[in-house]
Motif scaffolding. Structure first.
Motif, short mmCIF file in Angstrom:
data_model
loop_
_atom_site.label_atom_id
_atom_site.label_comp_id
_atom_site.label_asym_id
_atom_site.label_seq_id
_atom_site.Cartn_x
_atom_site.Cartn_y
_atom_site.Cartn_z
N GLY A 70 1.01 -1.25 -0.28
CA GLY A 70 -0.12 -0.01 0.09
C GLY A 70 0.64 1.86 -0.34
N GLU A 71 2.26 1.47 -0.16
CA GLU A 71 3.05 2.04 -0.07
C GLU A 71 3.38 3.16 -1.82
N ILE A 72 3.54 4.36 -1.92
CA ILE A 72 3.54 4.48 -2.91
C ILE A 72 5.13 6.03 -3.02
N ASN A 91 -3.17 1.13 -4.68
CA ASN A 91 -2.54 0.80 -3.51
C ASN A 91 -3.54 0.50 -2.14
N VAL A 93 2.29 -1.71 -4.19
CA VAL A 93 2.67 -0.50 -4.06
C VAL A 93 3.24 -0.33 -5.57
#
Ligand SMILES: Nc1ncnc2c1ncn2[C@@H]1O[C@H](COP(=O)(O)OP(=O)(O)OP(=O)(O)O)[C@@H](O)[C@H]1O
Length: 225
Positions: free
Chosen positions: A30-32, A177, A182
């Motif tokens: 779930g990170e950008i 996300n 990712v």
């Protein structure tokens, strides 16, 4: 939350020139992450290394996307959207999507929803040579939607896109996300909402023997980048 990607001490040289060295970071579900840096700093090179398209001169990259603690050699868990779009001039939009569906081992049922999502379903019979730069970009984006890959590596994803197209990219990234994916994107200018920014420094600017990457997210709190 579990790290999907762990990068340790990665370095790259081109000719006699050190592009970057000792790059280490993690990316959690779930990170950008936004890669920033001057022209020629090595953003595309790093993305290509992360995509497994070129080897680093130093360091290691580990994906933990299949729950087993390491990725198997038969499954590289990434989608890579590069500058070169791989679109064939003679083939229609729909036929190119059929190729990719087959390549990814997916049925044809994924094609229409993906093309509708990027606004190309009505142009499905147009050959690649008949697409504008922005439409080519949209077709490349449609490829990301055919099959799920946990990590998206995007090289300047807003390039050639109008305002609506840029909004579309932001929505696709947000949806990915939400599913725990990712996204790592090389960016110039406009920022992706909720992204953590990593800047690749030129080895001259990195002090002494320090790594040539810096997390600049904390520097931007309250700024309007
Ligand atoms: N295959 C290659 N052979 C030799 N030099 C290369 C190769 N690929 C990249 N380079 C060099 O490596 C440097 C980094 O290139 P890269 O495309 O990774 O930078 P970038 O940060 O993505 O640049 P930009 O912001 O302009 O897109 C450049 O100086 C480029 O000329």
């Amino acid at each position: 939350m579990e790290n999907l990607l762990i990068v340790r001490n990665v370095g790259a040289t081109r000719g006699y020139r050190t592009l970057f060295k000792d790059i280490s970071f993690e990316a959690k579900a779930g990170e950008i992450l936004e890669l920033r840096g001057e022209n020629g700093s090595g953003k595309s090179t790093l993305l290509r290394i992360l995509a497994g398209l070129t080897r680093p001169d130093a360091g290691s990259i580990a994906y933990h996307a299949d729950g087993s603690g390491s990725h198997s050699s038969s499954f590289y868990p990434v989608h890579f959207l590069g500058h070169q779009d791989g679109i064939k001039a003679q083939e229609s939009v729909e036929d190119q999507m059929k190729f990719w569906a087959s390549f990814f081992g997916e049925g044809k049922g994924k094609i229409q929803p993906a093309l509708e999502r990027v606004g190309l379903w009505k142009r499905r019979d147009v050959p690649g040579r008949g697409l504008s730069a922005g439409q080519r970009r949209r077709l490349s984006l449609a490829r990301l939607l055919i099959t799920y890959r946990p990590v998206w590596l995007l090289d300047e994803p807003f390039a050639a896109l109008d305002t609506k197209g840029q909004e579309l990219v932001k929505e696709l990234i947000a949806n990915h996300n939400d599913e725990g994916g990712v996204v790592i994107a090389a960016m110039h200018g406009a920022a992706i909402p909720n992204a953590r920014a990593l800047e690749i420094l030129s080895p001259r600017k990195a002090k002494n023997s320090k790594p040539t990457i810096e997390d600049i997210s904390s520097l931007e709190i309250g700024s309007s980048v």
